[in-house]
Design an enzyme around this catalytic site. Sequence first.
Site, PDB file in Angstrom:
ATOM      1  N   ASP A  33      25.512  49.932 -13.384  1.00  0.00           N
ATOM      2  CA  ASP A  33      26.842  50.440 -13.006  1.00  0.00           C
ATOM      3  C   ASP A  33      26.714  51.203 -11.693  1.00  0.00           C
ATOM      4  OD1 ASP A  33      29.405  52.007 -13.093  1.00  0.00           O
ATOM      5  OD2 ASP A  33      29.536  51.149 -15.097  1.00  0.00           O
ATOM      6  N   GLY A  38      33.363  54.495 -13.556  1.00  0.00           N
ATOM      7  CA  GLY A  38      32.700  54.967 -14.780  1.00  0.00           C
ATOM      8  C   GLY A  38      32.225  56.403 -14.568  1.00  0.00           C
ATOM      9  N   ASP A  58      25.255  48.413  -7.499  1.00  0.00           N
ATOM     10  CA  ASP A  58      26.502  47.686  -7.255  1.00  0.00           C
ATOM     11  C   ASP A  58      26.239  46.201  -7.522  1.00  0.00           C
ATOM     12  OD1 ASP A  58      28.661  46.330  -6.170  1.00  0.00           O
ATOM     13  OD2 ASP A  58      28.846  47.673  -4.444  1.00  0.00           O
ATOM     14  N   TYR A 147      43.146  41.621  -8.289  1.00  0.00           N
ATOM     15  CA  TYR A 147      42.554  41.651  -9.632  1.00  0.00           C
ATOM     16  C   TYR A 147      42.795  40.321 -10.343  1.00  0.00           C
ATOM     17  CZ  TYR A 147      41.691  43.681 -14.339  1.00  0.00           C
ATOM     18  OH  TYR A 147      41.227  43.971 -15.608  1.00  0.00           O
TER      19      TYR A 147
HETATM   20  P1  NAD Z   1      36.532  51.074 -16.345  1.00  0.00           P
HETATM   21  O1  NAD Z   1      37.003  51.269 -14.944  1.00  0.00           O
HETATM   22  O2  NAD Z   1      36.455  52.263 -17.217  1.00  0.00           O
HETATM   23  O3  NAD Z   1      35.112  50.347 -16.370  1.00  0.00           O
HETATM   24  C1  NAD Z   1      34.643  49.518 -15.333  1.00  0.00           C
HETATM   25  C2  NAD Z   1      33.181  49.881 -15.093  1.00  0.00           C
HETATM   26  O4  NAD Z   1      32.647  48.984 -14.108  1.00  0.00           O
HETATM   27  C3  NAD Z   1      33.011  51.300 -14.527  1.00  0.00           C
HETATM   28  O5  NAD Z   1      31.952  51.956 -15.172  1.00  0.00           O
HETATM   29  C4  NAD Z   1      32.698  51.064 -13.053  1.00  0.00           C
HETATM   30  O6  NAD Z   1      31.958  52.107 -12.473  1.00  0.00           O
HETATM   31  C5  NAD Z   1      31.936  49.741 -13.128  1.00  0.00           C
HETATM   32  N1  NAD Z   1      31.980  48.992 -11.875  1.00  0.00           N
HETATM   33  C6  NAD Z   1      33.055  48.654 -11.133  1.00  0.00           C
HETATM   34  N2  NAD Z   1      32.690  47.940 -10.044  1.00  0.00           N
HETATM   35  C7  NAD Z   1      31.330  47.823 -10.118  1.00  0.00           C
HETATM   36  C8  NAD Z   1      30.362  47.207  -9.282  1.00  0.00           C
HETATM   37  N3  NAD Z   1      30.710  46.558  -8.161  1.00  0.00           N
HETATM   38  N4  NAD Z   1      29.050  47.297  -9.646  1.00  0.00           N
HETATM   39  C9  NAD Z   1      28.671  47.953 -10.773  1.00  0.00           C
HETATM   40  N5  NAD Z   1      29.563  48.547 -11.596  1.00  0.00           N
HETATM   41  C10 NAD Z   1      30.875  48.491 -11.273  1.00  0.00           C
HETATM   42  O7  NAD Z   1      37.506  49.966 -16.982  1.00  0.00           O
HETATM   43  P2  NAD Z   1      37.551  49.376 -18.453  1.00  0.00           P
HETATM   44  O8  NAD Z   1      38.938  49.504 -18.931  1.00  0.00           O
HETATM   45  O9  NAD Z   1      36.442  49.890 -19.255  1.00  0.00           O
HETATM   46  O10 NAD Z   1      37.333  47.820 -18.136  1.00  0.00           O
HETATM   47  C11 NAD Z   1      36.089  47.175 -18.385  1.00  0.00           C
HETATM   48  C12 NAD Z   1      36.260  45.679 -18.128  1.00  0.00           C
HETATM   49  O11 NAD Z   1      37.258  45.150 -19.011  1.00  0.00           O
HETATM   50  C13 NAD Z   1      36.721  45.353 -16.706  1.00  0.00           C
HETATM   51  O12 NAD Z   1      36.081  44.182 -16.262  1.00  0.00           O
HETATM   52  C14 NAD Z   1      38.200  45.088 -16.878  1.00  0.00           C
HETATM   53  O13 NAD Z   1      38.682  44.197 -15.904  1.00  0.00           O
HETATM   54  C15 NAD Z   1      38.257  44.476 -18.267  1.00  0.00           C
HETATM   55  N6  NAD Z   1      39.574  44.655 -18.887  1.00  0.00           N
HETATM   56  C16 NAD Z   1      39.963  45.873 -19.353  1.00  0.00           C
HETATM   57  C17 NAD Z   1      41.242  46.003 -19.911  1.00  0.00           C
HETATM   58  C18 NAD Z   1      41.733  47.312 -20.491  1.00  0.00           C
HETATM   59  O14 NAD Z   1      42.869  47.368 -20.942  1.00  0.00           O
HETATM   60  N7  NAD Z   1      40.957  48.378 -20.517  1.00  0.00           N
HETATM   61  C19 NAD Z   1      42.091  44.907 -19.990  1.00  0.00           C
HETATM   62  C20 NAD Z   1      41.645  43.689 -19.480  1.00  0.00           C
HETATM   63  C21 NAD Z   1      40.373  43.559 -18.949  1.00  0.00           C
END
Ligand code: NAD
Length: 317
Positions: A33, A38, A58, A147
């Site tokens: 991450d 996060g 990243d 997105y």
């Molecule tokens: P979040 O933002 O809490 O988690 C995303 C995580 O990815 C974070 O820890 C962030 O630091 C990390 N991250 C982002 N870009 C990165 C990169 N380039 N390299 C390494 N780490 C990276 O969001 P979430 O709600 O926990 O979502 C998690 C996944 O689920 C995502 O892919 C999101 O698209 C998908 N999703 C979530 C929802 C929802 O309702 N929460 C709905 C549909 C899809």
Amino acid sequence: MRPRAVVAGGAGFIGFHFVSRLLDEGFDVVIVDNLATGTRRNVTELLAQNRCEFVEHDVCQPLGISGPVDYVINLACPASPADFSRIPVEIMRSCSEGTYNLLELALHKQAEFLHASTSEIYGDPEIHPQHEDYTGNVNIAGPRAVYDEGKRYAETLIHTYHRQFGIPVHIARIFNTYGPRMRPDDGRVISNFCVQALTGQPLTVYGDGRQTRCFCYVDDLVEGLFRLMTSEYAGPFNIGNSEEISVQQLAEKIIKLSGSSSQIEYQPLLHPDDPKRRQPALDRVKDALGFAPVTDLDTGIERTLEWFRQVIAHGRA
Ligand code: NAD
Ligand code: UDP
């Protein structure tokens, strides 16, 4: 030998819960991450359990992980619509270059690949509810497309790796998920409304509040993801809860459940192409995986309010 999983995005909201589940199931876990959205707090708490490592990285850059890997799990992408205009290029790159680098890792390690796709691939849907065969209605020039189109590209790339190289893949289309560990400043509707209600601020309803969503409690989502990951199915499968509610009704519910005296304040939509209705068709995932959510919205919101009460009490709002 215990199974070993690399979880990209494991420091985020869903990531925290999914890594916890994997650890409970006896997995060794490597969290990858860059902490874009996060938290270090999540990582610290997960590392306190044994069998968990953290690599700050990243995923847009190639990654090497030493040792065997059985599963590569891709949750790494900022997911709040508030981020779509704040870091749009980073989102597109996470979906495209990030997914590519993680697929290459899975190919190199001969690992299975689990991917967090999204209901956003349906855009502003013209059919209701949305089943997996619906190809969607995304405005490619609109601000949400970074997105939506990024996630659509990722799904295509994953199918292509499966067809060309034969790696086992699993694609989940996640519908709006909420629960403890959401960040208070994340910008999504449930975190905004809970924090606003608990701090006596007006609840900011965007637009007229008649747009609908279906909210899935995070424990239910994790159950669906785990079943999918350990199944033979590629999907894609919708994973969510089909209980539909308007944003206006959601605001009223959170005011009531929190006992708040906050009012509702109407503000313009963040993005003009905000989907008007969204509801997952869940028959396919139910038939294949026996998945059905078990947490009703009131129960889930009570638990989420409790999380935000603690966050606010510790001065993190
Ligand atoms: P979040 O933002 O809490 O988690 C995303 C995580 O990815 C974070 O820890 C962030 O630091 C990390 N991250 C982002 N870009 C990165 C990169 N380039 N390299 C390494 N780490 C990276 O969001 P979430 O709600 O926990 O979502 C998690 C996944 O689920 C995502 O892919 C999101 O698209 C998908 N999703 C979530 C929802 C929802 O309702 N929460 C709905 C549909 C899809
Ligand atoms: N929304 C709102 N007030 C807020 C945040 C969001 O009215 O403070 C609305 C938003 O316009 C959308 C719905 O709530 O119609 C869900 O928004 P969210 O950002 O949680 O996720 P989305 O489903 O749009 O990806």
